[in-house]
Design a protein around this motif. Structure first.
Motif, PDB file in Angstrom:
ATOM      1  N   UNK A  48     -57.172  18.967  11.422  1.00 45.25           N
ATOM      2  CA  UNK A  48     -56.477  20.208  11.783  1.00 45.25           C
ATOM      3  C   UNK A  48     -57.442  21.226  12.388  1.00 45.25           C
ATOM      4  N   UNK A  49     -58.577  21.419  11.738  1.00 50.90           N
ATOM      5  CA  UNK A  49     -59.544  22.429  12.182  1.00 50.90           C
ATOM      6  C   UNK A  49     -60.133  22.064  13.542  1.00 50.90           C
ATOM      7  N   UNK A  50     -60.559  20.821  13.693  1.00 49.56           N
ATOM      8  CA  UNK A  50     -61.186  20.398  14.947  1.00 49.56           C
ATOM      9  C   UNK A  50     -60.177  20.355  16.087  1.00 49.56           C
ATOM     10  N   UNK A  51     -58.934  20.000  15.794  1.00 47.16           N
ATOM     11  CA  UNK A  51     -57.897  20.020  16.812  1.00 47.16           C
ATOM     12  C   UNK A  51     -57.667  21.438  17.313  1.00 47.16           C
ATOM     13  N   UNK A  52     -57.665  22.410  16.421  1.00 52.25           N
ATOM     14  CA  UNK A  52     -57.514  23.812  16.820  1.00 52.25           C
ATOM     15  C   UNK A  52     -58.643  24.234  17.750  1.00 52.25           C
ATOM     16  N   UNK A  53     -59.861  23.843  17.435  1.00 54.23           N
ATOM     17  CA  UNK A  53     -61.005  24.218  18.256  1.00 54.23           C
ATOM     18  C   UNK A  53     -60.950  23.537  19.624  1.00 54.23           C
ATOM     19  N   UNK A  54     -60.637  22.258  19.629  1.00 53.98           N
ATOM     20  CA  UNK A  54     -60.588  21.527  20.898  1.00 53.98           C
ATOM     21  C   UNK A  54     -59.457  22.035  21.784  1.00 53.98           C
ATOM     22  N   UNK A  55     -58.291  22.277  21.182  1.00 56.05           N
ATOM     23  CA  UNK A  55     -57.138  22.749  21.945  1.00 56.05           C
ATOM     24  C   UNK A  55     -57.422  24.097  22.593  1.00 56.05           C
ATOM     25  N   UNK A  56     -58.204  24.927  21.930  1.00 54.70           N
ATOM     26  CA  UNK A  56     -58.524  26.246  22.471  1.00 54.70           C
ATOM     27  C   UNK A  56     -59.371  26.162  23.731  1.00 54.70           C
TER      28      UNK A  56
END
Length: 263
Positions: free
Chosen positions: A253-261
């Motif tokens: 969840x955390x890494x997906x948020x960072x990558x998506x940004x």
């Protein structure tokens, strides 16, 4: 520890390598050797024979063919790092250290299908294709069908991964990784790509028995929703002394948020 005794052969062309594999079905292909040799030294792997394909020049280099980049399987991580490929240079920077990057090969890593390797998630997110040659000729395998399980890929005995085809029309891409501090392997890694049509593709590695797509994340982003949480079910993830399944799910969840940004 020293490896068990083995025979050594060296091929100078794909045709020669395929002939050698046909003549000796027990032979194990070796390229950079950074995955196989450590396992052999620990005697976790004891192949009776090795076939060295490092010197096959037709399997090296990166070229553009229309809307695709074609990457030879013997292209080193260092060469990928210095290239204009989408996403893969960022991923190559996360692989090992300079010694590993200058000797290890992208094809070796992808065919090995280590569940904690970085490239599989990138290949899935990019929608890459794999060119595999064997006794029956050449076939092309999409990334979604390449990674079958833990250390199991679509490359069958007697076959050789020759090239990786990567879309050249990607709009944006990002890779975020939470790595083991010693090995640098991914405890979790997430790749997010915006393709030529503006659609999001995403995948993760390190958390399960193989790299997987993230359909929930793709659906949310493609419909204009926030990343949110609960992208993967902890019940489908691995747990070990480095991270529990629940913590790995949180990291996705955390890494997906960072990558998506970043896309």
């Amino acid at each position: 520890m020293y490896p068990a005794n083995f025979d050594y052969q060296k091929a100078t062309s794909v045709a020669e390598a395929l002939a050698m594999m046909a003549a000796n079905p027990d032979v194990k292909v070796i390229a950079g050797g950074h995955s196989l040799l450590p396992a052999m030294k620990l005697r976790l792997a004891q192949p009776p024979a090795l076939l060295d394909v490092w010197g096959i020049e037709e399997l090296k280099g990166i070229r553009r063919e229309g809307d695709w980049f074609v990457v030879g399987a013997m292209t080193t991580h260092a060469d990928v790092l210095r290239s204009d490929l989408p996403l893969f240079p960022e991923v190559a920077y996360e692989v090992g250290d300079p010694m590993v990057r200058n000797r290890g090969t992208i094809g070796g890593s992808l065919a090995h299908a280590d569940p904690s390797a970085d490239y599989p998630a990138a290949a899935l997110a990019l929608g890459a294709e794999f060119v595999i040659r064997g006794p029956q000729g050449e076939r092309v395998v999409p990334a979604d069908q390449m990674f079958l399980g833990m250390f199991e890929s679509a490359v069958q005995p007697g076959e050789l991964l020759t090239h990786i085809r990567i879309p050249a029309t990607v709009q944006a891409s990002a890779y975020e990784k939470f790595k083991h501090p010693a090995s640098h392997y991914a405890i979790v890694g997430v790749a997010v790509v915006r393709d030529a049509n503006g659609q999001i593709r995403a995948a993760y590695t390190g958390a399960g028995e193989k790299a997987e797509r993230l359909p929930t994340l793709e659906e949310r982003l493609n419909s204009g929703q926030p990343v949110g949480t609960g992208l993967v079910d902890p019940g489908n993830l691995l747990g070990d002394r480095f991270a529990s399944p629940e913590y790995r799910a949180h990291l996705v969840d955390v890494l997906a948020e960072r990558a998506a940004a970043r896309v």
